[in-house]
Design an enzyme around this catalytic site. Sequence first.
Site: not given
Ligand code: URA
Length: 234
Positions: A102
Site C-alpha cells: 500500500d
Molecule cells: N497488507 C496490507 O494491508 N497492506 C500492505 O501494504 C501489505 C499487506
Amino acid sequence: MRLDKLLANMGYGTRKEVKKLLKTGVVRVDEEITKDPKQHVDPEGNHVTVHEETVEYREFIYLMMNKPGGVISATEDEDETVIDLLIPEDQVFEPFPVGRLDKDTEGLLLITNDGKLAHHLTSPKHHVPKTYYARISGHVTEEDVQAFQKGVTLEDGYVTKPGELTILVADDQSEIELTIHEGKFHQVKRMFEAVDKKVIYLQRIQMGDIHLDRDLEPGEYRELTEDEVNILKK
Ligand code: URA
C-alpha cells in the site's frame, strides 16, 4: 542481439544516442572498432568495449528497496512511484515491483525485470510467506493469535489462511509481527479490522527467506546478492 540494443540496455543512452556514440569510433567488438548499430553480438561470447572499458552485459536486475511511505508500488502513476526512486542506470532495465505494498506501507520491496521470478514469488500456488511488523491501535491478545491461526473472516466473507501472529508489545497501542501466506488486497489491515483493531503503521520485513536490510533507509535500495537471488529462485 543488436549492438545498439545491448549498449542501450546497459545504459549507454537511447538507441539514437548509441548510434551517435558508435559513429565516434569508441566502441569495439573483439578489439575491432565497429560503427554499425545493427551488428549482431553475442553478449556472452563477444568482448564489447566502450572507451576501452568492458561492457558487462546482463539481462536481469534484482533490487531490494526499503519502500518509504507515500510512494506507489507501480511502474507508472500520477503520483511518485518506487521506480521513480531508481537511478536512470537501473531504470533502463525496465524493472517493476514484485507484488504491491500500500502507499502508506514501508519496508521490503523486491524490484526486478525477471518476470519468471516475479511470477514465482507472487503466484498464489507457491504461498511465499511474507512477514510484517505493525503497530496496532488496540490491545492485541492471545485470542487474536488463536483467531489468526484459525483464519479470520474478512468483511467480504473471505476466510484467510492461517497466519502466525507474534505479540511484541500488548498495550492500548500494540506491536506485532504477522506472517501470512497469501496476499489479498490490504490483507494485514483487513485481518486486524476483523478483530476490531486498526493498523496504524505497517512495514514488511521479510519475504520468503529474504530479510529487509536494516542498513537501508526508507527510499534507499541495493542490488540483491547472488546468494539472495538463488534463495528466491529455490
Ligand atoms: N497488507 C496490507 O494491508 N497492506 C500492505 O501494504 C501489505 C499487506
